[in-house]
Design an enzyme around this catalytic site. Sequence first.
Site, PDB file in Angstrom:
ATOM      1  N   ASP A 127     -10.468 -10.974   2.310  1.00 30.21           N
ATOM      2  CA  ASP A 127      -9.642 -10.401   3.355  1.00 30.21           C
ATOM      3  C   ASP A 127      -8.572 -10.781   4.093  1.00 30.21           C
ATOM      4  OD1 ASP A 127     -11.597  -8.587   2.636  1.00 30.21           O
ATOM      5  OD2 ASP A 127     -13.016  -8.957   5.210  1.00 30.21           O
ATOM      6  N   ALA A 186       0.635   4.633  -4.085  1.00 29.19           N
ATOM      7  CA  ALA A 186      -0.361   4.944  -3.455  1.00 29.19           C
ATOM      8  C   ALA A 186       0.750   6.302  -2.719  1.00 29.19           C
ATOM      9  CB  ALA A 186      -1.706   4.464  -2.586  1.00 29.19           C
TER      10      ALA A 186
END
Length: 322
Positions: A127, A186
Site C-alpha cells: 500500500d 487512465a
Amino acid sequence: MKRVAVLTSGGDAPGMNAAIRSVIRCGVAKGWGMFGVKQGYAGLISGNIVEMGTRDVGGILQKGGTILGSARCAEFKTEEGRLKGIRALRQLGIDALVVIGGNGSQTGSYHLHKLDYPIVGIASTIDNDLYGSEMTIGVDTALNIALEAIDRLKVTASSHQRAFLLEVMGRNCGYIALMAGIAGGAEYIVIPEVESDPEEVAETLHLAYEHGKEHAIIVVAEGAKYNANALIEFFEKHRDRLGFKIRATILGHVQRGGEPGAFDRILASRLGNGAIEAVDRGEFGVLVGLNKGKITTTPLEEVVANKKEISMEMVELARKLD
Ligand code: F6P
C-alpha cells in the site's frame, strides 16, 4: 555474540523474502546467531521459532510471498499476547527482533518496544502508506502488476470500444491507483484521499466517447467511497448517457503474488542490512526506511502517530494528463 530473530507480518509483499535473506545474512556476517519466527506474531506467541543460517535463505531472493509465513493476529493486540511473545523470545535467549511489515505490524512492534523489548521495524507493504519510508517493500512490484493489467485491458477495451473500471488494492490509501493511473494513462483516478463525484466520472467517460476515443480506463482504489462496485451501480442508472459499455475488473490479491522486481529486491536488501546495523548500534524502537535515497531510522512512536499523505503534486499531474 548477539541472537536476533526476524518475522514477517500482515499482508505479504513481494520482496519480503529478499529482506529476510538480508537480515539473516547480514547478521551471520557479524557472527551472530539468527532466528526466523514462523507465521508472524501468531508464531511468536506459540514459540514457532527456528534457527536460520545462510543456506536457509538460499534461492529465495527472487520469490514472492514470505518463506516465514505471515498472519494477522488478534491475540497480539492484547498485552497478554505480547508478553507471551516476549517470553518465547527470552526463553531462546534472543536479544532483539526485526519486524518486516506495514502499519498494523509496526503498531505491534511499537507495543513490544513499550514493553521494553528491543525491536527494529522494516517498512514493507504494497500500500505504501507507512509513515517513515518514502517507499515500502513490495509497492513497486505491485504497481507494475497493476500497470500490466491496465495495458492489457486497453487492448481488449479498444477492440470493443468499451470503458474499463480497474479496482486496485489500497485499503485506506490510493498510492497504487494514483501511480498506476498516471503510468497507464487512465482517464480518471478515484482514490480515498480525494473526494470524487460519480457524476464527474460519468461526464469524463461521456466526453471521451464523444471525442472518438476507442477506450477509457478508470482506476479505482479499493478503499475509495466509490469503488468499482459502487461506480458500476451508479453507471447502471446512467447507462444511456455514457456512450461506452462498461466492464469492471477487481485485481485483488493478484497484485501481491508477483516475483519482486529489481527495485524491491535492492530496497529489501538495503533495509535488511539497515536493521542489522541498527541492532548493532543498539538503536531500538525504530523503523528502518528509505528517505531521499538514504536508509534512515524513524522512531516507531512517530511512525504510529502519523499518517503518510498522498502527494498532491501527483494528484495535480494526473488531472493535467487525463
Ligand atoms: O495491506 C495490504 C493489503 O493488500 C491491502 O491493500 C488490502 O486491503 C489488504 O492487504 C487485504 O488484506 P487480506 O490479505 O488480509 O485480505
